[in-house]
Design a protein around this motif. Sequence first.
Motif, PDB file in Angstrom:
ATOM      1  N   ILE A  94      21.206 -22.213 -17.629  1.00  0.00           N
ATOM      2  CA  ILE A  94      20.418 -21.801 -16.477  1.00  0.00           C
ATOM      3  C   ILE A  94      18.971 -22.237 -16.698  1.00  0.00           C
ATOM      4  N   ARG A  95      18.395 -22.856 -15.684  1.00  0.00           N
ATOM      5  CA  ARG A  95      16.995 -23.259 -15.743  1.00  0.00           C
ATOM      6  C   ARG A  95      16.181 -22.401 -14.784  1.00  0.00           C
ATOM      7  N   SER A  96      15.206 -21.713 -15.316  1.00  0.00           N
ATOM      8  CA  SER A  96      14.339 -20.855 -14.504  1.00  0.00           C
ATOM      9  C   SER A  96      12.969 -21.506 -14.366  1.00  0.00           C
ATOM     10  N   THR A  97      12.507 -21.627 -13.152  1.00  0.00           N
ATOM     11  CA  THR A  97      11.184 -22.176 -12.881  1.00  0.00           C
ATOM     12  C   THR A  97      10.445 -21.236 -11.942  1.00  0.00           C
ATOM     13  N   GLY A  98       9.138 -21.244 -12.028  1.00  0.00           N
ATOM     14  CA  GLY A  98       8.365 -20.358 -11.175  1.00  0.00           C
ATOM     15  C   GLY A  98       6.974 -20.882 -10.926  1.00  0.00           C
ATOM     16  N   LEU A  99       6.391 -20.411  -9.869  1.00  0.00           N
ATOM     17  CA  LEU A  99       5.031 -20.771  -9.495  1.00  0.00           C
ATOM     18  C   LEU A  99       4.350 -19.532  -8.947  1.00  0.00           C
ATOM     19  N   GLU A 100       3.172 -19.279  -9.426  1.00  0.00           N
ATOM     20  CA  GLU A 100       2.403 -18.146  -8.917  1.00  0.00           C
ATOM     21  C   GLU A 100       0.965 -18.595  -8.685  1.00  0.00           C
ATOM     22  N   ALA A 101       0.465 -18.355  -7.500  1.00  0.00           N
ATOM     23  CA  ALA A 101      -0.901 -18.742  -7.143  1.00  0.00           C
ATOM     24  C   ALA A 101      -1.608 -17.554  -6.508  1.00  0.00           C
ATOM     25  N   THR A 102      -2.824 -17.342  -6.916  1.00  0.00           N
ATOM     26  CA  THR A 102      -3.616 -16.232  -6.390  1.00  0.00           C
ATOM     27  C   THR A 102      -5.006 -16.735  -6.013  1.00  0.00           C
ATOM     28  N   VAL A 103      -5.448 -16.350  -4.841  1.00  0.00           N
ATOM     29  CA  VAL A 103      -6.788 -16.701  -4.363  1.00  0.00           C
ATOM     30  C   VAL A 103      -7.485 -15.416  -3.951  1.00  0.00           C
ATOM     31  N   GLY A 104      -8.681 -15.221  -4.472  1.00  0.00           N
ATOM     32  CA  GLY A 104      -9.459 -14.047  -4.116  1.00  0.00           C
ATOM     33  C   GLY A 104     -10.871 -14.438  -3.737  1.00  0.00           C
ATOM     34  N   ALA A 105     -11.446 -13.711  -2.825  1.00  0.00           N
ATOM     35  CA  ALA A 105     -12.802 -14.038  -2.377  1.00  0.00           C
ATOM     36  C   ALA A 105     -13.511 -12.782  -1.903  1.00  0.00           C
ATOM     37  N   GLN A 106     -14.817 -12.768  -2.119  1.00  0.00           N
ATOM     38  CA  GLN A 106     -15.647 -11.721  -1.542  1.00  0.00           C
ATOM     39  C   GLN A 106     -16.293 -12.313  -0.296  1.00  0.00           C
ATOM     40  N   MET A 107     -15.768 -11.893   0.844  1.00  0.00           N
ATOM     41  CA  MET A 107     -16.151 -12.502   2.101  1.00  0.00           C
ATOM     42  C   MET A 107     -17.545 -12.071   2.567  1.00  0.00           C
ATOM     43  N   LEU A 108     -17.916 -10.841   2.205  1.00  0.00           N
ATOM     44  CA  LEU A 108     -19.193 -10.316   2.676  1.00  0.00           C
ATOM     45  C   LEU A 108     -19.700  -9.300   1.651  1.00  0.00           C
ATOM     46  N   ARG A 109     -20.975  -9.342   1.348  1.00  0.00           N
ATOM     47  CA  ARG A 109     -21.544  -8.381   0.405  1.00  0.00           C
ATOM     48  C   ARG A 109     -22.954  -8.018   0.842  1.00  0.00           C
ATOM     49  N   SER A 110     -23.132  -6.757   1.150  1.00  0.00           N
ATOM     50  CA  SER A 110     -24.454  -6.241   1.502  1.00  0.00           C
ATOM     51  C   SER A 110     -24.474  -4.755   1.170  1.00  0.00           C
ATOM     52  N   GLY A 111     -25.601  -4.132   1.371  1.00  0.00           N
ATOM     53  CA  GLY A 111     -25.673  -2.712   1.080  1.00  0.00           C
ATOM     54  C   GLY A 111     -24.783  -1.880   1.976  1.00  0.00           C
ATOM     55  N   LEU A 112     -24.619  -2.330   3.218  1.00  0.00           N
ATOM     56  CA  LEU A 112     -23.837  -1.553   4.175  1.00  0.00           C
ATOM     57  C   LEU A 112     -22.358  -1.916   4.168  1.00  0.00           C
ATOM     58  N   VAL A 113     -22.054  -3.197   3.961  1.00  0.00           N
ATOM     59  CA  VAL A 113     -20.663  -3.652   4.073  1.00  0.00           C
ATOM     60  C   VAL A 113     -20.333  -4.597   2.927  1.00  0.00           C
ATOM     61  N   THR A 114     -19.189  -4.336   2.284  1.00  0.00           N
ATOM     62  CA  THR A 114     -18.616  -5.259   1.310  1.00  0.00           C
ATOM     63  C   THR A 114     -17.164  -5.502   1.688  1.00  0.00           C
ATOM     64  N   TRP A 115     -16.791  -6.774   1.773  1.00  0.00           N
ATOM     65  CA  TRP A 115     -15.431  -7.126   2.208  1.00  0.00           C
ATOM     66  C   TRP A 115     -14.834  -8.113   1.212  1.00  0.00           C
ATOM     67  N   THR A 116     -13.709  -7.754   0.606  1.00  0.00           N
ATOM     68  CA  THR A 116     -12.999  -8.638  -0.311  1.00  0.00           C
ATOM     69  C   THR A 116     -11.569  -8.832   0.177  1.00  0.00           C
ATOM     70  N   ALA A 117     -10.977  -9.968  -0.189  1.00  0.00           N
ATOM     71  CA  ALA A 117      -9.602 -10.282   0.204  1.00  0.00           C
ATOM     72  C   ALA A 117      -8.922 -11.066  -0.913  1.00  0.00           C
ATOM     73  N   ASN A 118      -7.610 -10.824  -1.078  1.00  0.00           N
ATOM     74  CA  ASN A 118      -6.812 -11.521  -2.083  1.00  0.00           C
ATOM     75  C   ASN A 118      -5.469 -11.903  -1.484  1.00  0.00           C
ATOM     76  N   VAL A 119      -5.011 -13.103  -1.797  1.00  0.00           N
ATOM     77  CA  VAL A 119      -3.692 -13.577  -1.367  1.00  0.00           C
ATOM     78  C   VAL A 119      -2.982 -14.152  -2.587  1.00  0.00           C
ATOM     79  N   SER A 120      -1.733 -13.730  -2.812  1.00  0.00           N
ATOM     80  CA  SER A 120      -0.933 -14.272  -3.907  1.00  0.00           C
ATOM     81  C   SER A 120       0.417 -14.714  -3.380  1.00  0.00           C
ATOM     82  N   VAL A 121       0.910 -15.824  -3.907  1.00  0.00           N
ATOM     83  CA  VAL A 121       2.209 -16.379  -3.526  1.00  0.00           C
ATOM     84  C   VAL A 121       3.007 -16.615  -4.796  1.00  0.00           C
ATOM     85  N   THR A 122       4.269 -16.196  -4.790  1.00  0.00           N
ATOM     86  CA  THR A 122       5.142 -16.343  -5.953  1.00  0.00           C
ATOM     87  C   THR A 122       6.443 -17.001  -5.521  1.00  0.00           C
ATOM     88  N   ARG A 123       6.895 -17.935  -6.334  1.00  0.00           N
ATOM     89  CA  ARG A 123       8.174 -18.603  -6.095  1.00  0.00           C
ATOM     90  C   ARG A 123       8.934 -18.677  -7.415  1.00  0.00           C
TER      91      ARG A 123
END
Length: 260
Positions: A1-30
């Motif tokens: 049996i041959r097992s292969t995999g791929l995992e990718a993750t992207v994260g970003a801080q979209m907005l940063r200020s005293g009033l609002v901070t917005w972060t987002a992360n996306v991960s894909v696994t195969r």
Amino acid sequence: IRSTGLEATVGAQMLRSGLVTWTANVSVTRDRELLVRLAPGMAPYYSNAEGSLTQNGLRIVPGYPVFGRWARPILGYADANGDGVLEASEVQLGDTAVYVGSTVPNYTAMATTTVSLWHGTVTVNAMFAHDGGLSQRNETTLKFAPYTAGRQVPGTALKDQVTTIDLTHGVRQTDYNWIQTVSSTRFQSLSVRYKIPDGMARRLGAEQLSVAVQGSNLDLWTDYRGLDPNVNAYGTGNNVTDTGVLPQPRRWQIQVNAIY
């Protein structure tokens, strides 16, 4: 049996200020498990005794995923007698089983986003999950088929009738029309947390105090013909089958966190 995999993750801080901070992360696994070869002299086989007789079920075949799902294919169908009702004798089946899909998703994806307001006084967190390429065996549709329009209303489109027609003839001839390769996106969770000001928390006898409202399994978008593509009648193993197990419930809860 041959097992292969791929995992990718992207994260970003979209907005940063005293009033609002917005972060987002996306991960894909195969992840893929491919059966490369069997022991010398061993032929491909079904993991269940019934599969060997009916050519339906989970099969171990070199060059395909481990415990792949196999069934005799529906090659064609036609309303030969013109009565508007598709009968089992009007459906043409293949003589040998074909590979119809994997019992595990081809890939999964997860997306999370967090918004923090007013220096962390209010925090909103949301999570979405996606599964693609899971071949689910819909036993529920099979059971309820006699009560569907495809079986009860003459003149219903043949493509809808063939998904509900009984091809057993006393012995199950094929699972092909009960198997669906599906994709689903689930609104996994939502949380809104309010951090009570420290002065008010101390008046209540705590150093820090927060209140959160949390919801899980809030919505589902899918092409699945059943109720929930991610339910499985079997607690373990690879035989992913929907036998009418209740869909995953929607839950809401209120949580209070206090530090003394």
